[in-house]
Design an enzyme around this catalytic site. Structure first.
Site, mmCIF file in Angstrom:
data_model
loop_
_atom_site.group_PDB
_atom_site.id
_atom_site.type_symbol
_atom_site.label_atom_id
_atom_site.label_comp_id
_atom_site.label_asym_id
_atom_site.label_seq_id
_atom_site.Cartn_x
_atom_site.Cartn_y
_atom_site.Cartn_z
ATOM 1 N N SER A 15 34.353 67.896 44.428
ATOM 2 C CA SER A 15 34.128 67.944 42.972
ATOM 3 C C SER A 15 33.889 66.559 42.380
ATOM 4 O O SER A 15 34.231 66.289 41.245
ATOM 5 C CB SER A 15 35.338 68.591 42.291
ATOM 6 O OG SER A 15 36.499 67.800 42.542
ATOM 7 N N LYS A 37 39.772 69.521 47.107
ATOM 8 C CA LYS A 37 40.943 69.497 47.980
ATOM 9 C C LYS A 37 42.240 69.374 47.188
ATOM 10 O O LYS A 37 43.184 70.101 47.401
ATOM 11 C CB LYS A 37 40.819 68.359 48.984
ATOM 12 C CG LYS A 37 41.979 68.309 49.954
ATOM 13 C CD LYS A 37 41.651 67.627 51.257
ATOM 14 C CE LYS A 37 41.490 66.145 51.110
ATOM 15 N NZ LYS A 37 41.439 65.483 52.422
ATOM 16 N N SER A 44 36.685 59.975 44.990
ATOM 17 C CA SER A 44 36.418 58.548 44.753
ATOM 18 C C SER A 44 35.682 58.281 43.450
ATOM 19 O O SER A 44 35.785 57.195 42.894
ATOM 20 C CB SER A 44 35.569 57.979 45.890
ATOM 21 O OG SER A 44 36.292 58.022 47.088
ATOM 22 N N ALA A 48 35.669 54.653 40.626
ATOM 23 C CA ALA A 48 34.615 53.626 40.661
ATOM 24 C C ALA A 48 34.663 52.767 39.408
ATOM 25 O O ALA A 48 34.408 53.252 38.314
ATOM 26 C CB ALA A 48 33.251 54.296 40.802
ATOM 27 N N GLY A 51 29.926 50.353 38.397
ATOM 28 C CA GLY A 51 28.909 50.958 37.553
ATOM 29 C C GLY A 51 27.833 51.610 38.394
ATOM 30 O O GLY A 51 28.067 51.984 39.540
ATOM 31 N N GLU A 115 26.158 42.201 39.892
ATOM 32 C CA GLU A 115 27.167 42.151 40.944
ATOM 33 C C GLU A 115 26.575 41.477 42.178
ATOM 34 O O GLU A 115 25.367 41.261 42.255
ATOM 35 C CB GLU A 115 27.652 43.570 41.285
ATOM 36 C CG GLU A 115 28.391 44.219 40.121
ATOM 37 C CD GLU A 115 28.934 45.599 40.445
ATOM 38 O OE1 GLU A 115 28.674 46.104 41.537
ATOM 39 O OE2 GLU A 115 29.622 46.166 39.587
ATOM 40 N N HIS A 239 35.989 46.060 50.993
ATOM 41 C CA HIS A 239 35.844 45.388 49.705
ATOM 42 C C HIS A 239 36.601 44.076 49.807
ATOM 43 O O HIS A 239 37.726 44.044 50.288
ATOM 44 C CB HIS A 239 36.419 46.245 48.572
ATOM 45 C CG HIS A 239 35.961 45.800 47.223
ATOM 46 N ND1 HIS A 239 36.437 44.649 46.638
ATOM 47 C CD2 HIS A 239 35.057 46.318 46.366
ATOM 48 C CE1 HIS A 239 35.832 44.489 45.464
ATOM 49 N NE2 HIS A 239 34.987 45.478 45.280
ATOM 50 N N ARG A 287 29.005 41.707 50.002
ATOM 51 C CA ARG A 287 30.419 41.996 50.290
ATOM 52 C C ARG A 287 30.868 41.656 51.695
ATOM 53 O O ARG A 287 31.983 41.210 51.898
ATOM 54 C CB ARG A 287 30.666 43.502 50.086
ATOM 55 C CG ARG A 287 30.709 43.851 48.642
ATOM 56 C CD ARG A 287 30.950 45.317 48.451
ATOM 57 N NE ARG A 287 30.965 45.538 47.012
ATOM 58 C CZ ARG A 287 31.101 46.721 46.458
ATOM 59 N NH1 ARG A 287 31.210 47.789 47.195
ATOM 60 N NH2 ARG A 287 31.125 46.849 45.155
ATOM 61 N N HIS A 348 36.646 50.054 51.982
ATOM 62 C CA HIS A 348 36.154 50.451 50.661
ATOM 63 C C HIS A 348 35.119 51.568 50.664
ATOM 64 O O HIS A 348 35.079 52.379 49.755
ATOM 65 C CB HIS A 348 35.566 49.224 49.972
ATOM 66 C CG HIS A 348 35.121 49.468 48.567
ATOM 67 N ND1 HIS A 348 35.955 49.996 47.595
ATOM 68 C CD2 HIS A 348 33.931 49.275 47.960
ATOM 69 C CE1 HIS A 348 35.288 50.114 46.452
ATOM 70 N NE2 HIS A 348 34.063 49.685 46.642
ATOM 71 N N ARG A 383 26.403 48.539 52.152
ATOM 72 C CA ARG A 383 26.031 49.118 50.858
ATOM 73 C C ARG A 383 25.977 48.043 49.786
ATOM 74 O O ARG A 383 26.911 47.277 49.622
ATOM 75 C CB ARG A 383 27.071 50.169 50.464
ATOM 76 C CG ARG A 383 26.872 50.759 49.095
ATOM 77 C CD ARG A 383 27.946 51.780 48.832
ATOM 78 N NE ARG A 383 29.226 51.171 48.550
ATOM 79 C CZ ARG A 383 29.666 50.880 47.329
ATOM 80 N NH1 ARG A 383 28.921 51.115 46.275
ATOM 81 N NH2 ARG A 383 30.860 50.361 47.152
#
Length: 530
Positions: A15, A37, A44, A48, A51, A115, A239, A287, A348, A383
């Site tokens: 969801s 669940k 997650s 966040a 953004g 970022e 992260h 990262r 992360h 990512r």
């Protein structure tokens, strides 16, 4: 309700942003069941902070965003996927604005932040709690839709395929899932013509993780057991800056703190050490580089943490940009406008997962997938910040579109067997689950963490083999509980991560091994076939 006439057309597992995006698009003409669940906001998405990345600035272009994504992904991304997602990004933002997400604005225009790894300001955000605002807007829309039914407290155990039919079939067509109703302890079967897997990542395989408690790789493990290929599971993102606090586990300090001028400092000497690792980009390096630098400082100097400091900026600036973080830290006795924040790297994001195409189809007929449980080709070996929520919206929509376009050829489910628990008893040894869970997370952190070696990976593989037998015996003998289902999936996900890591004989992006420090000329995916 007979099994040949399920009351829902499509089953969505999860969801979060990906699941609810798919559900809303499907519900225009189909009846959709969404299983969560834990609570409906337990995934997650709600966590966040950063953004959503999209090209919305006059000086920015799709090509810039594509290039930044490919550079961060160390060439392992599939270019067609990157183009597909980025070109659909502005439309996704428009949809969210229509749903009422109150993005920050500056004199009427969307306020864009920057970022690490991005060449331009292109992150739309709601203060420093974007995910929560998005989750809230999606849930509100889903709750208001008469064609969507949401059932929280359902732990999925396995996908239903032809193997579970009253009349056995080996074709692997997916017809829904078996799920445990946590309240009653009963296992239900949820049947549908199409199933969308949006079950999130596998972050909880690790001791330190910013992922929510439920991120135990369920979707990836279920798809693998049912017969889907899984790709690039060794690409586990850490992260660089998770709050170091013994009371509060996994509170993330967003990338944007560095984006708005935060410095990383050695806590004892005050040395700004990113100059030693990436002098050009400093704290704005991608990262993986920043996480390795933090890890190196901690291990080399025997530190518990490093410092992230933005106290040189005006207090108003800090409070205005990071209200949630500022308030949370004040409650823990840290005033980020005056003092540095103690941080450590933490798992992360799961960049690998179930292999999907641009239509969000998996290898199994009847099964689509979206979000962190997938490997779509967007992230490659690392990512880029704020591309993940974006992936959820674009592939959630893609799954719905493909299902609706092919509705005419999706058959109704055949009669399916009920869950069989005639041979099991209630567990008398919950301590076994706890012990195994802790053991997995500890050896994954120590042996399959930010820096790897073949020897460490082989040690982890050996532990997984020993635990595998134990967990399988336990699973076969006792009535399922959420803890047991999660332990089984956690171990399966850990095995896929280690197997993939052992296969990659190079260092690329997030996979850094001391035994193969160089990078191959050709980027290849690590694809595991069940």
């Amino acid at each position: 309700m007979t099994s040949s006439d399920p009351q829902y057309d499509v089953l969505v597992i999860g969801s979060g942003a990906a699941g609810l995006t798919a559900a809303l698009a499907l519900a225009e003409s189909k009846r959709v069941l969404v299983l969560a669940k834990g609570t409906l906001t337990g995934g997650s998405t709600a966590w966040a902070q950063g953004g959503i990345a999209a090209v919305l600035d006059a000086g920015d272009t799709f090509d810039n965003h594509i290039r930044d994504t490919m550079v961060a992904g160390a060439g392992l991304n599939r270019r067609e996927t990157v183009e597909f997602v980025i070109e659909n990004a502005p439309r996704s933002i428009d949809r969210l604005i229509e749903l009422g997400v109150p993005f920050n604005r500056e004199s009427g225009d969307l306020h864009l932040t920057r970022e690490g790894g991005h060449s331009h300001r292109r992150i739309v955000h709601v203060d420093d709690a974007t995910g929560w605002a998005v989750q809230e807007a999606l849930l509100k829309a889903a709750e208001a839709n008469p064609n969507i039914t949401m059932l929280p407290g359902r732990t999925c155990i396995d996908l239903i395929t032809g193997r579970h039919g009253v009349k056995y079939s080996g074709e692997g067509r997916v017809w829904g899932a078996y799920a445990l109703d946590v309240e009653t302890g009963k296992v239900e079967k949820h049947l549908a013509r199409a199933t969308v897997l949006a079950a999130g990542g596998a972050g909880r395989c690790y001791l330190f993780s910013t992922a929510p408690r439920g991120a135990t790789g369920d979707g990836i493990a279920m798809a693998w057991r049912a017969g889907c290929r899984v790709s690039n599971m060794e690409m586990m993102q850490f992260h660089p800056t998770c709050l170091y606090n013994l009371e509060v586990k996994n509170f993330l300090i967003t990338e944007a703190v560095r984006g708005e001028g935060g410095h990383l400092l050695h806590p004892e000497t005050g040395h700004r050490y990113m100059a030693d690792y990436d002098p050009e980009r400093m704290e704005l390096a991608p990262r993986d580089i920043v996480a390795r630098a933090n890890d190196d400082q901690i291990k080399r100097y025997g530190l518990d943490y490093v410092h992230l400091d933005i106290s040189h900026k005006p207090p108003e600036f800090v409070k205005e940009h990071f209200p949630t973080i500022h308030e949370k830290l004040l409650g823990l006795g840290i005033d980020m406008t005056k003092q540095p924040i103690p941080v450590v790297p933490a798992q992360h994001y799961t960049c690998g997962g179930v292999l999907i195409g641009l239509d969000a189809r998996t290898d199994l007929p009847g099964l689509w997938a979206a979000g962190e449980c997938t490997e779509s080709g967007l992230h490659g070996a690392n990512r880029l910040a704020s591309n993940s929520l974006l992936e959820c919206f674009v592939f959630g929509e893609a799954a719905a579109k493909d299902i609706l376009e092919n509705w005419g050829v999706l058959d109704a489910p055949p009669p399916i067997k009920d869950w069989d628990e005639s041979r099991v008893t209630d567990s008398d040894e919950e301590v076994v689950i706890k012990q195994n869970w802790t053991e997995i997370r500890r050896f994954m952190w120590n042996y399959v963490g930010i820096v790897r070696t073949t020897k460490r990976l082989e040690r982890a593989a050996h532990r997984i083999q020993l635990l595998g037998q134990e967990v399988e015996d336990y699973y076969g003998s006792f009535r399922v509980t959420t803890d047991l289902i999660e332990l089984r999936n956690l171990l399966q996900a850990a095995e896929l991560i280690v197997k993939s890591a052992l296969r990659r004989h190079e260092s690329r992006g997030l996979h850094f091994t001391l035994d193969y420090a160089g990078t191959d000329e050709v980027a290849r995916d690590t694809v595991l076939v069940p």
